[in-house]
Design an enzyme around this catalytic site. Structure first.
Site, PDB file in Angstrom:
ATOM      1  N   GLY A   1       0.811  -1.219   0.000  1.00 45.51           N
ATOM      2  CA  GLY A   1       0.000   0.000   0.000  1.00 45.51           C
ATOM      3  C   GLY A   1       0.838   1.260   0.000  1.00 45.51           C
ATOM      4  O   GLY A   1       0.492   2.244  -0.660  1.00 45.51           O
ATOM      5  N   ASP A   2       1.952   1.238   0.713  1.00 45.74           N
ATOM      6  CA  ASP A   2       2.862   2.378   0.745  1.00 45.74           C
ATOM      7  C   ASP A   2       3.401   2.668  -0.649  1.00 45.74           C
ATOM      8  O   ASP A   2       3.443   3.827  -1.094  1.00 45.74           O
ATOM      9  CB  ASP A   2       4.003   2.103   1.720  1.00 45.74           C
ATOM     10  CG  ASP A   2       5.005   3.243   1.797  1.00 45.74           C
ATOM     11  OD1 ASP A   2       4.585   4.405   1.921  1.00 45.74           O
ATOM     12  OD2 ASP A   2       6.214   2.958   1.738  1.00 45.74           O
ATOM     13  N   ALA A   3       3.788   1.620  -1.357  1.00 47.67           N
ATOM     14  CA  ALA A   3       4.322   1.793  -2.714  1.00 47.67           C
ATOM     15  C   ALA A   3       3.243   2.308  -3.670  1.00 47.67           C
ATOM     16  O   ALA A   3       3.491   3.217  -4.470  1.00 47.67           O
ATOM     17  CB  ALA A   3       4.891   0.471  -3.219  1.00 47.67           C
TER      18      ALA A   3
END
Length: 127
Positions: A14-16
């Site tokens: 999700g961060d990416a």
């Protein structure tokens, strides 16, 4: 299958996704900006404080269904050894929960929900 995956790993995905979508959006808004100016915008939008604010807003408007809230709450309550540079522990946990739900959408290939959440992040959380 995804229910058995580690939430921290899902949050990394999700961060990416979050970083790529936000950076692409900001570049489209200001295609001729200097790299330093864009970097400052990226840093603000990718901060744990900003992400936490977005998650709180999304919860307040009842954006999530029961299953999504379960993922968010499990991610938010997951203990971690990592901490954010410029955010409280609570803000960091909320940011991680936002990244987890975005990672979940991506892994489920739920592009409709991904698009919906980013529309709100771009429009409402950027104010």
């Amino acid at each position: 299958m995804r229910a058995m995956m580690n939430l921290a790993s899902i949050a990394q995905v999700g961060d990416a996704v979050y970083a790529a979508r936000v950076r692409t959006h900001l570049l489209h808004l200001s295609p001729y900006s200097k790299p330093k100016a864009l970097h400052q915008k990226y840093a603000m939008c990718e901060s744990a404080r900003f992400q936490a604010k977005c998650l709180v807003y999304l919860i307040d408007i009842a954006f999530f269904n029961e299953d999504e809230l379960d993922i968010i709450n499990r991610a938010k309550n997951k203990s971690t050894q990592t901490k954010a540079k410029n955010a409280s522990k609570e803000e960091y946990r909320f940011a991680t929960a936002l990244e987890a739900i975005i990672g979940y959408y991506k892994l489920e290939q739920n592009d409709d929900r991904l698009n919906e959440i980013f529309e709100i992040i771009y429009e409402k959380c950027g104010e």
